[in-house]
Design a protein around this motif. Structure first.
Motif, mmCIF file in Angstrom:
data_model
loop_
_atom_site.group_PDB
_atom_site.id
_atom_site.type_symbol
_atom_site.label_atom_id
_atom_site.label_comp_id
_atom_site.label_asym_id
_atom_site.label_seq_id
_atom_site.Cartn_x
_atom_site.Cartn_y
_atom_site.Cartn_z
ATOM 1 N N PRO A 261 0.822 -1.215 0.000
ATOM 2 C CA PRO A 261 0.000 0.000 0.000
ATOM 3 C C PRO A 261 0.856 1.265 0.000
ATOM 4 N N SER A 262 0.286 2.329 -0.561
ATOM 5 C CA SER A 262 0.946 3.631 -0.547
ATOM 6 C C SER A 262 -0.053 4.665 -0.054
ATOM 7 N N ALA A 263 0.434 5.875 0.212
ATOM 8 C CA ALA A 263 -0.412 6.935 0.749
ATOM 9 C C ALA A 263 -0.033 8.248 0.091
ATOM 10 N N ARG A 264 -0.884 9.278 0.334
ATOM 11 C CA ARG A 264 -0.564 10.602 -0.166
ATOM 12 C C ARG A 264 -0.725 11.603 0.967
ATOM 13 N N ILE A 265 0.076 12.671 0.897
ATOM 14 C CA ILE A 265 -0.044 13.805 1.804
ATOM 15 C C ILE A 265 0.132 15.073 0.978
ATOM 16 N N ILE A 266 -0.745 16.060 1.187
ATOM 17 C CA ILE A 266 -0.629 17.340 0.488
ATOM 18 C C ILE A 266 0.336 18.235 1.258
ATOM 19 N N CYS A 267 1.162 18.960 0.520
ATOM 20 C CA CYS A 267 2.248 19.724 1.130
ATOM 21 C C CYS A 267 2.039 21.230 1.046
ATOM 22 N N ASN A 268 2.671 21.920 1.984
ATOM 23 C CA ASN A 268 2.884 23.357 1.885
ATOM 24 C C ASN A 268 4.336 23.575 1.474
ATOM 25 N N ILE A 269 4.564 24.562 0.619
ATOM 26 C CA ILE A 269 5.910 24.804 0.087
ATOM 27 C C ILE A 269 6.557 25.967 0.826
ATOM 28 N N ALA A 270 7.848 25.788 1.138
ATOM 29 C CA ALA A 270 8.590 26.801 1.882
ATOM 30 C C ALA A 270 9.941 27.051 1.228
ATOM 31 N N THR A 271 10.548 28.171 1.595
ATOM 32 C CA THR A 271 11.896 28.511 1.141
ATOM 33 C C THR A 271 12.910 27.753 1.985
ATOM 34 N N PRO A 272 14.195 27.749 1.584
ATOM 35 C CA PRO A 272 15.214 27.078 2.402
ATOM 36 C C PRO A 272 15.287 27.621 3.831
ATOM 37 N N ARG A 273 14.796 28.847 4.051
ATOM 38 C CA ARG A 273 14.767 29.416 5.411
ATOM 39 C C ARG A 273 13.506 29.018 6.168
ATOM 40 N N ARG A 274 12.740 28.118 5.574
ATOM 41 C CA ARG A 274 11.492 27.623 6.167
ATOM 42 C C ARG A 274 10.415 28.696 6.264
ATOM 43 N N GLU A 275 10.516 29.692 5.444
ATOM 44 C CA GLU A 275 9.472 30.708 5.375
ATOM 45 C C GLU A 275 8.451 30.279 4.316
ATOM 46 N N PRO A 276 7.171 30.538 4.557
ATOM 47 C CA PRO A 276 6.158 30.174 3.556
ATOM 48 C C PRO A 276 6.482 30.787 2.199
ATOM 49 N N PHE A 277 6.398 29.977 1.159
ATOM 50 C CA PHE A 277 6.719 30.441 -0.189
ATOM 51 C C PHE A 277 5.522 31.159 -0.780
ATOM 52 N N GLU A 278 5.710 32.401 -1.192
ATOM 53 C CA GLU A 278 4.600 33.224 -1.653
ATOM 54 C C GLU A 278 4.039 32.777 -2.995
ATOM 55 N N GLY A 279 4.744 31.880 -3.696
ATOM 56 C CA GLY A 279 4.240 31.370 -4.960
ATOM 57 C C GLY A 279 3.458 30.071 -4.831
ATOM 58 N N ASP A 280 3.285 29.589 -3.601
ATOM 59 C CA ASP A 280 2.546 28.344 -3.376
ATOM 60 C C ASP A 280 1.062 28.656 -3.248
ATOM 61 N N PRO A 281 0.224 28.169 -4.162
ATOM 62 C CA PRO A 281 -1.210 28.484 -4.106
ATOM 63 C C PRO A 281 -1.882 28.045 -2.809
ATOM 64 N N ARG A 282 -1.490 26.879 -2.283
ATOM 65 C CA ARG A 282 -2.109 26.404 -1.036
ATOM 66 C C ARG A 282 -1.742 27.316 0.124
#
Length: 455
Positions: free
Chosen positions: A89-110
């Motif tokens: 079996p496999s699974a899925r998880i939806i992600c939030n995208i961040a910069t290398p500094r762990r700041e939220p990436f402003e180009g990530d729609p979610r």
């Protein structure tokens, strides 16, 4: 359940179910689903530190010199994928995208929608969305394109006959969605040949967008497994109605009360006996700012073949109760039931990025509340038939008729830049200007048929 408890639950489930691989999902700016797989051994590290990937290879993310990005799985979106491969079996998880500094990436729609949803909470509101997604099934020859757009059937709206050859596929798709914890209100055959629809249950805005992404994936996957092509093209056939992604919207306060409900006894000017002043202001915002968010809700050249006055989709910024050509409609299925008070936005189509479409339209409605806009009079079908000149005289605003018109309005919108951010707005303008320019210089079969021998 806190995030730490979500993570603990996911890690225990992965171990208990002997899940070997986890697919990490996210979308690019235009809404295309992206995915890569990690092994179960790397999942705990992914929660803590993120998983690095090349952001320069994702449309609308970052240039080559800034390519390092991090994907952080959102444990609340964990789902075991139905069916077992040879590896288990496999699974899925939806992600939030961040910069290398762990700041939220402003180009990530979610992240864009998640940030807006947090700001909405600070204003004292929770937004609930109930999406209805329309799409077509076409006969497939194994290629990525329909086989001359040949429908599977010629059934009509709500038909339950031998002509509806998609009924079993819709049923299996609905069962698959339910197994992935995407609750379905109902599914049915829609108006055009081989056109189908699935209506998802109301949920809070971020989960609703996640569910739309999941639904599109499941619909396509189930169709492919049955030798069929599922198309979310807004209008694939000239002679028939196009597909919408209708968004039923409502606002609740932090105590769980629907703020769109509010009977105003003795107020003869109330547009609806059970629709609050706040709800009317929200709808007025949807109408006023509709031209500005149209590019986000209708992002392709083909989208505007659906938004025409002669179709069943809106071409003007109007509202109504029974008029399904209106941009915003107030459903009256359950009059007097407080929690079901809602409005239906009818312009979006399934080619839109749901994270951006929901963020942009919620922002328009909230701006209507903040500006205390007055909802104009209802416009019925008879008035809409008067023609553009008379409608303009009556002050009825037209929606953009082409992608080019939508680009011009979007580019000037302070609201869209405020909600979506400079990164997403700049990319949308660049990508869609390029698409529009390519279309304007392309010679079509229609032109050849009309002008080749006649000029």
């Amino acid at each position: 359940m806190s995030d730490d408890r979500n993570i603990d639950f996911v890690l225990r489930t992965v171990e208990k179910r002997n899940i070997r691989f986890i697919r990490l999902w996210f979308t690019d700016v235009l809404g295309t689903l992206k995915s890569f797989a990690i092994s179960a051994e790397d999942l705990e590290e992914a929660f803590e530190e993120g998983i690095g990937f090349d952001g320069s290879s994702v449309d609308g993310f970052v240039p080559l010199e800034e390519s390092d990005m991090l994907a952080f799985p959102d444990a609340s979106t964990f789902q075991i994928l139905p069916g077992n491969s040879s590896e288990g079996p496999s699974a899925r998880i939806i992600c939030n995208i961040a910069t290398p500094r762990r700041e939220p990436f402003e180009g990530d729609p979610r992240t864009c929608l998640k940030t807006f949803f947090g700001n909405l909470d600070e204003k004292g509101y929770v937004a609930n969305i109930g999406p209805r997604i329309e799409y077509f099934y076409f006969a497939s020859d194994g290629s990525a394109r329909p086989n001359q757009a040949r429908p599977l059937d010629y059934a009509g709206y709500f038909d339950l006959t031998s002509f509806d050859s998609s009924s079993d596929l819709r049923r299996d798709t609905t069962m698959m969605l339910e197994r992935m914890s995407v609750p379905v209100e109902y599914n049915f055959h829609s108006s055009a040949p081989s056109q189908n629809a699935v209506e998802l249950r109301f949920t809070e805005a971020l989960t609703a967008a996640d569910n739309i992404i999941t639904a599109r994936y499941v619909i396509r996957s189930m169709a492919q497994a049955n030798g069929v092509l599922a198309s979310f093209m807004p209008k694939p056939m000239s002679a028939y109605t196009g597909s919408g992604m209708f968004l039923y919207q409502s606002l609740f306060d932090l105590d769980g009360n629907n703020v769109f409900w509010g009977p105003r006894d003795g107020d003869s000017d109330a547009p609806h006996a059970h629709f609050s002043e706040v709800g009317c202001q929200y709808m007025a915002g949807l109408l006023k700012y509709a031209p500005e968010y149209t590019l986000i809700c209708n992002p392709t050249i083909n989208s505007y073949k659906r938004l025409v006055p002669s179709g069943d989709a809106p071409a003007y910024a109007t509202w109504g109760f029974k008029n399904r050509n209106a941009l915003v409609r107030v459903p009256m299925h359950k009059p007097g039931k407080h929690q079901s008070a809602r409005c239906e936005l009818r312009s979006p189509d399934p080619s839109a990025n749901p994270y951006l479409a929901i963020a942009a339209t919620l922002a328009a409605g909230i701006r209507g509340i903040e500006e205390k806009l007055v909802l104009p009079s209802e416009v019925n079908a008879e008035t809409l038939a008067k023609g553009p000149a008379e409608l303009a005289r009556l002050g009825v605003a037209a929606l953009p008729r082409t992608l080019g018109e939508a680009l011009d309005v979007f580019e000037k919108s302070e609201l869209m830049r405020e909600v979506l951010g400079d990164h997403i707005v700049s990319y949308m303008l660049e990508a869609k200007h390029k698409e529009w320019d390519e279309y304007c210089s392309a010679v079509t079969d229609w032109e050849r048929d009309r002008y080749y021998a006649g000029i």
